[in-house]
Design a protein around this motif. Structure first.
Motif, mmCIF file in Angstrom:
data_model
loop_
_atom_site.group_PDB
_atom_site.id
_atom_site.type_symbol
_atom_site.label_atom_id
_atom_site.label_comp_id
_atom_site.label_asym_id
_atom_site.label_seq_id
_atom_site.Cartn_x
_atom_site.Cartn_y
_atom_site.Cartn_z
ATOM 1 N N THR B 3 0.847 -1.186 0.000
ATOM 2 C CA THR B 3 0.000 0.000 0.000
ATOM 3 C C THR B 3 0.883 1.236 0.000
ATOM 4 N N VAL B 4 0.405 2.278 -0.653
ATOM 5 C CA VAL B 4 1.099 3.555 -0.706
ATOM 6 C C VAL B 4 0.127 4.632 -0.257
ATOM 7 N N THR B 5 0.560 5.477 0.668
ATOM 8 C CA THR B 5 -0.324 6.496 1.227
ATOM 9 C C THR B 5 0.287 7.875 1.057
ATOM 10 N N GLN B 6 -0.489 8.767 0.465
ATOM 11 C CA GLN B 6 -0.111 10.169 0.382
ATOM 12 C C GLN B 6 -1.155 10.938 1.182
ATOM 13 N N SER B 7 -0.747 11.503 2.276
ATOM 14 C CA SER B 7 -1.687 12.078 3.238
ATOM 15 C C SER B 7 -2.068 13.516 2.941
ATOM 16 N N GLN B 8 -1.466 14.100 1.916
ATOM 17 C CA GLN B 8 -1.734 15.505 1.579
ATOM 18 C C GLN B 8 -2.464 15.580 0.252
ATOM 19 N N PRO B 9 -3.775 15.679 0.231
ATOM 20 C CA PRO B 9 -4.504 15.733 -1.048
ATOM 21 C C PRO B 9 -4.129 16.964 -1.870
ATOM 22 N N GLU B 10 -3.887 18.083 -1.186
ATOM 23 C CA GLU B 10 -3.562 19.319 -1.895
ATOM 24 C C GLU B 10 -2.473 20.076 -1.152
ATOM 25 N N MET B 11 -1.616 20.733 -1.913
ATOM 26 C CA MET B 11 -0.617 21.615 -1.328
ATOM 27 C C MET B 11 -0.413 22.780 -2.276
ATOM 28 N N GLU B 15 6.001 30.549 -5.882
ATOM 29 C CA GLU B 15 7.089 30.393 -6.845
ATOM 30 C C GLU B 15 8.417 30.707 -6.164
ATOM 31 N N ALA B 16 9.430 29.876 -6.489
ATOM 32 C CA ALA B 16 10.803 30.001 -5.988
ATOM 33 C C ALA B 16 11.000 29.428 -4.583
ATOM 34 N N GLU B 17 9.929 29.040 -3.931
ATOM 35 C CA GLU B 17 10.074 28.453 -2.604
ATOM 36 C C GLU B 17 10.212 26.936 -2.696
ATOM 37 N N THR B 18 10.430 26.326 -1.540
ATOM 38 C CA THR B 18 10.629 24.875 -1.452
ATOM 39 C C THR B 18 9.401 24.212 -0.848
ATOM 40 N N VAL B 19 9.062 23.056 -1.364
ATOM 41 C CA VAL B 19 7.907 22.328 -0.844
ATOM 42 C C VAL B 19 8.263 20.848 -0.739
ATOM 43 N N THR B 20 7.693 20.185 0.253
ATOM 44 C CA THR B 20 7.939 18.749 0.445
ATOM 45 C C THR B 20 6.622 17.996 0.435
ATOM 46 N N LEU B 21 6.551 16.975 -0.406
ATOM 47 C CA LEU B 21 5.375 16.120 -0.505
ATOM 48 C C LEU B 21 5.670 14.803 0.219
ATOM 49 N N SER B 22 4.714 14.337 0.987
ATOM 50 C CA SER B 22 4.920 13.154 1.816
ATOM 51 C C SER B 22 4.366 11.884 1.167
ATOM 52 N N CYS B 23 5.014 10.778 1.484
ATOM 53 C CA CYS B 23 4.557 9.476 1.013
ATOM 54 C C CYS B 23 5.028 8.423 2.014
ATOM 55 N N THR B 24 4.141 7.552 2.402
ATOM 56 C CA THR B 24 4.523 6.397 3.203
ATOM 57 C C THR B 24 4.017 5.146 2.506
#
Lengths: 116, 115
Positions: B3-11, B15-24
């Motif tokens: 199973t793969v879970t992404q807990s953030q439906p939207e983010m 522009e020019a900033e940093t973002v991190t998307l999660s996955c377990t």
């Protein structure tokens, strides 16, 4: 190098009608995949071919869905008859081989099917 | 089964900033691969980055890098210097190193980069 080609891009049909989707993989890729992607969800595998052989079709609803890859190159996925719940995006992907180890899968643009 | 879970439906990110998307993910396999795919509105699923589980070093592709924590079964994607063209749905995916295994996708995270 050309990517995975799919046609048509869009298809609108009435329920109970048949429909077919075509896919041409990247040249030299032995493994071909058909995925179903419902709105807002990740793709789910329908069938995987290694050359001409369907090696994983456990998720294919065989009462109405069929697929073929006669010469081990391009492939056709068919639905007959289509139901309202079949409205989705049908993605095709290909990779070099499907044996031990993992090759990256490359996807086509998909066909968006709408069943009215 | 994996199973793969992404807990953030939207983010969203500027522009020019940093973002991190999660996955377990959850698996009993010891050898596997993890992927991040990007799907813009055109629907073409594009490979962003891939990580082999046996490699301790985190994968990097230009502005994209991952934080792979095998013990925690976590696989996050960091996008640096975000660009408007990064706006897309991002899918985390898993596949085991065994013949006949299938690619399992998470539910996806819709990332919007704002000007």
């Amino acid at each position: 190098e050309a990517g995975v080609v799919q046609s048509p891009r869009y298809k609108i049909i009435e329920k109970k009608q048949p429909v077919a989707f075509w896919c041409n993989p990247i040249s030299g890729h032995n493994t071909l995949y058909w995925y179903l992607q419902n709105l807002g969800q990740g793709p789910e595998l329908l069938i995987r071919y290694e050359n001409e052989e369907a090696v994983d079709d456990s998720q294919l609803p065989k009462d109405r869905f069929s697929a073929e890859r006669l010469k081990g190159v391009d492939s056709t996925l068919k639905i007959q008859p289509a139901e309202l719940g079949d409205s989705a995006v049908y993605l095709c992907a290909s990779s070099l081989s499907g044996g031990i180890g993992v090759d990256t899968q490359y996807f086509g643009p998909g066909t968006r099917l709408t069943v009215l | 089964a994996q199973t793969v879970t992404q807990s953030q439906p939207e983010m969203s990110v500027q522009e020019a900033e940093t973002v991190t998307l999660s996955c377990t993910y959850d698996t009993s396999e010891s050898n596997y691969y993890l992927f991040w795919y990007k799907q813009p509105p055109s629907r073409q699923m594009i490979l962003v980055i891939r990580q082999e589980a046996y490699k301790q070093q985190n994968a990097t592709e230009n502005r994209f890098s991952v934080n792979f924590q095998k013990a925690a079964k976590s696989f996050s994607l960091k996008i640096s210097d975000s660009q408007l063209g990064d706006t897309a749905m991002y899918f985390c995916a898993f596949i085991a190193w065994t013949s006949g295994s299938r690619l399992t996708f998470g539910e996806g995270t819709q990332l919007t980069v704002n000007p």
